[in-house]
Scaffold this motif. Structure first.
Motif, PDB file in Angstrom:
ATOM      1  N   MET A   1       0.838  -1.188   0.000  1.00  0.00           N
ATOM      2  CA  MET A   1       0.000   0.000   0.000  1.00  0.00           C
ATOM      3  C   MET A   1       0.881   1.250   0.000  1.00  0.00           C
ATOM      4  N   LYS A   2       0.580   2.192  -0.860  1.00  0.00           N
ATOM      5  CA  LYS A   2       1.280   3.479  -0.927  1.00  0.00           C
ATOM      6  C   LYS A   2       0.265   4.587  -0.653  1.00  0.00           C
ATOM      7  N   THR A   3       0.657   5.544   0.178  1.00  0.00           N
ATOM      8  CA  THR A   3      -0.203   6.675   0.474  1.00  0.00           C
ATOM      9  C   THR A   3       0.526   7.957   0.108  1.00  0.00           C
ATOM     10  N   LEU A   4      -0.117   8.751  -0.727  1.00  0.00           N
ATOM     11  CA  LEU A   4       0.430  10.013  -1.192  1.00  0.00           C
ATOM     12  C   LEU A   4      -0.419  11.156  -0.661  1.00  0.00           C
ATOM     13  N   PHE A   5       0.237  12.157  -0.100  1.00  0.00           N
ATOM     14  CA  PHE A   5      -0.422  13.374   0.355  1.00  0.00           C
ATOM     15  C   PHE A   5       0.096  14.525  -0.503  1.00  0.00           C
ATOM     16  N   LEU A   6      -0.798  15.222  -1.164  1.00  0.00           N
ATOM     17  CA  LEU A   6      -0.447  16.449  -1.877  1.00  0.00           C
ATOM     18  C   LEU A   6      -0.932  17.605  -1.024  1.00  0.00           C
ATOM     19  N   VAL A   7      -0.008  18.465  -0.599  1.00  0.00           N
ATOM     20  CA  VAL A   7      -0.347  19.574   0.276  1.00  0.00           C
ATOM     21  C   VAL A   7      -0.037  20.890  -0.439  1.00  0.00           C
ATOM     22  N   ARG A   8      -1.083  21.666  -0.697  1.00  0.00           N
ATOM     23  CA  ARG A   8      -0.857  22.984  -1.271  1.00  0.00           C
ATOM     24  C   ARG A   8      -0.397  23.911  -0.154  1.00  0.00           C
ATOM     25  N   HIS A   9       0.577  24.760  -0.439  1.00  0.00           N
ATOM     26  CA  HIS A   9       1.071  25.679   0.598  1.00  0.00           C
ATOM     27  C   HIS A   9      -0.066  26.518   1.174  1.00  0.00           C
ATOM     28  N   ALA A  10       0.128  26.938   2.402  1.00  0.00           N
ATOM     29  CA  ALA A  10      -0.854  27.774   3.084  1.00  0.00           C
ATOM     30  C   ALA A  10      -0.825  29.197   2.506  1.00  0.00           C
ATOM     31  N   LYS A  11      -1.759  30.022   2.960  1.00  0.00           N
ATOM     32  CA  LYS A  11      -1.908  31.375   2.423  1.00  0.00           C
ATOM     33  C   LYS A  11      -0.640  32.187   2.638  1.00  0.00           C
ATOM     34  N   SER A  12      -0.188  32.778   1.549  1.00  0.00           N
ATOM     35  CA  SER A  12       1.044  33.561   1.615  1.00  0.00           C
ATOM     36  C   SER A  12       0.745  35.056   1.612  1.00  0.00           C
ATOM     37  N   SER A  13       1.743  35.809   2.013  1.00  0.00           N
ATOM     38  CA  SER A  13       1.628  37.260   2.077  1.00  0.00           C
ATOM     39  C   SER A  13       2.084  37.871   0.751  1.00  0.00           C
ATOM     40  N   ARG A  14       1.397  38.915   0.369  1.00  0.00           N
ATOM     41  CA  ARG A  14       1.800  39.698  -0.804  1.00  0.00           C
ATOM     42  C   ARG A  14       2.070  41.143  -0.379  1.00  0.00           C
ATOM     43  N   ASP A  15       2.372  41.317   0.906  1.00  0.00           N
ATOM     44  CA  ASP A  15       2.575  42.661   1.457  1.00  0.00           C
ATOM     45  C   ASP A  15       3.783  43.376   0.866  1.00  0.00           C
ATOM     46  N   ASP A  16       4.807  42.618   0.474  1.00  0.00           N
ATOM     47  CA  ASP A  16       6.022  43.222  -0.068  1.00  0.00           C
ATOM     48  C   ASP A  16       6.162  42.831  -1.539  1.00  0.00           C
ATOM     49  N   PRO A  17       5.666  43.677  -2.449  1.00  0.00           N
ATOM     50  CA  PRO A  17       5.713  43.328  -3.872  1.00  0.00           C
ATOM     51  C   PRO A  17       7.135  43.264  -4.438  1.00  0.00           C
ATOM     52  N   SER A  18       8.122  43.743  -3.686  1.00  0.00           N
ATOM     53  CA  SER A  18       9.503  43.685  -4.173  1.00  0.00           C
ATOM     54  C   SER A  18      10.144  42.306  -3.969  1.00  0.00           C
ATOM     55  N   LEU A  19       9.499  41.453  -3.154  1.00  0.00           N
ATOM     56  CA  LEU A  19      10.055  40.116  -2.902  1.00  0.00           C
ATOM     57  C   LEU A  19       9.916  39.225  -4.135  1.00  0.00           C
ATOM     58  N   PRO A  20      10.958  38.467  -4.461  1.00  0.00           N
ATOM     59  CA  PRO A  20      10.804  37.477  -5.537  1.00  0.00           C
ATOM     60  C   PRO A  20       9.776  36.425  -5.104  1.00  0.00           C
ATOM     61  N   ASP A  21       9.116  35.817  -6.066  1.00  0.00           N
ATOM     62  CA  ASP A  21       8.059  34.848  -5.789  1.00  0.00           C
ATOM     63  C   ASP A  21       8.514  33.758  -4.814  1.00  0.00           C
ATOM     64  N   ARG A  22       9.716  33.244  -4.997  1.00  0.00           N
ATOM     65  CA  ARG A  22      10.208  32.157  -4.133  1.00  0.00           C
ATOM     66  C   ARG A  22      10.329  32.559  -2.673  1.00  0.00           C
ATOM     67  N   LEU A  23      10.434  33.848  -2.412  1.00  0.00           N
ATOM     68  CA  LEU A  23      10.668  34.316  -1.040  1.00  0.00           C
ATOM     69  C   LEU A  23       9.425  34.846  -0.343  1.00  0.00           C
ATOM     70  N   ARG A  24       8.264  34.703  -0.975  1.00  0.00           N
ATOM     71  CA  ARG A  24       7.044  35.162  -0.311  1.00  0.00           C
ATOM     72  C   ARG A  24       6.768  34.303   0.921  1.00  0.00           C
ATOM     73  N   PRO A  25       6.585  34.923   2.082  1.00  0.00           N
ATOM     74  CA  PRO A  25       6.326  34.165   3.320  1.00  0.00           C
ATOM     75  C   PRO A  25       4.836  33.865   3.479  1.00  0.00           C
ATOM     76  N   LEU A  26       4.533  33.042   4.456  1.00  0.00           N
ATOM     77  CA  LEU A  26       3.135  32.837   4.834  1.00  0.00           C
ATOM     78  C   LEU A  26       2.651  34.062   5.590  1.00  0.00           C
ATOM     79  N   ASP A  27       1.363  34.357   5.459  1.00  0.00           N
ATOM     80  CA  ASP A  27       0.790  35.402   6.302  1.00  0.00           C
ATOM     81  C   ASP A  27       0.309  34.742   7.597  1.00  0.00           C
ATOM     82  N   ASP A  28      -0.269  35.542   8.490  1.00  0.00           N
ATOM     83  CA  ASP A  28      -0.694  35.007   9.790  1.00  0.00           C
ATOM     84  C   ASP A  28      -1.716  33.881   9.633  1.00  0.00           C
ATOM     85  N   ARG A  29      -2.682  34.071   8.742  1.00  0.00           N
ATOM     86  CA  ARG A  29      -3.679  33.019   8.528  1.00  0.00           C
ATOM     87  C   ARG A  29      -3.021  31.751   7.995  1.00  0.00           C
ATOM     88  N   GLY A  30      -2.056  31.911   7.107  1.00  0.00           N
ATOM     89  CA  GLY A  30      -1.358  30.749   6.554  1.00  0.00           C
ATOM     90  C   GLY A  30      -0.623  29.965   7.631  1.00  0.00           C
TER      91      GLY A  30
END
Length: 161
Positions: A1-30
């Protein structure tokens, strides 16, 4: 038996538009949602053999927060470039190449790729909200078989459920 979990990242912050996409952090809700989903997994006794994350900060932080709740060591999380800005086909190739000694694997990444792969594995899944977890059980001995057979069980969970 194999079990796979696909987890989409939690809500991220877009507060700093100068950040590259890879460096966007999670926001508080995330951050809250990732811990909450980790607790749900822990309550179910989920103990994955391997966690693999996209290198993007929001995905890796989601993986770390869930790892904390399920008792998985952060230092053991594997980062795989293919999980960032990928495709459902590339994601499936990562899954098919997993060590067959592993029974339960969690991947952390992004939409639309994760929702696309989840839908490919089970037509019952149309979309994945932030921090959603799609779980697939396969009656298989090898991860490569996952590409050819359908899951025997599918479970979907999200923070708002």
């Amino acid at each position: 038996m194999k079990t796979l979990f696909l987890v989409r990242h939690a809500k991220s912050s877009r507060d700093d538009p100068s950040l590259p996409d890879r460096l966007r952090p999670l926001d508080d809700r995330g951050r809250h949602d990732a811990s909450k989903m980790g607790k749900r997994l822990a309550d179910r006794g989920v103990e994955p053999d391997l966690l693999v994350s996209s290198p993007a900060l929001r995905a890796l932080t989601t993986a770390q927060l869930i790892a904390d709740e399920i008792g998985y060591k952060r230092k053991d999380i594997v980062i795989d470039e293919i999980l960032y800005a990928s495709s459902p086909d590339n994601l499936l190739s990562v899954i098919c190449a997993l060590d067959d000694g592993l029974g339960r694997v969690m991947l952390f990444g992004h939409n639309p790729e994760f929702a696309g792969l989840a839908h490919r594995l089970s037509s019952t899944i149309i979309d994945m909200a932030t921090c959603a977890i799609a779980e697939f059980c396969f009656d298989a001995k090898a991860w490569a078989d996952v590409a050819e057979i359908g899951p025997t069980k599918v479970r979907m969970d999200a923070p708002k459920k």
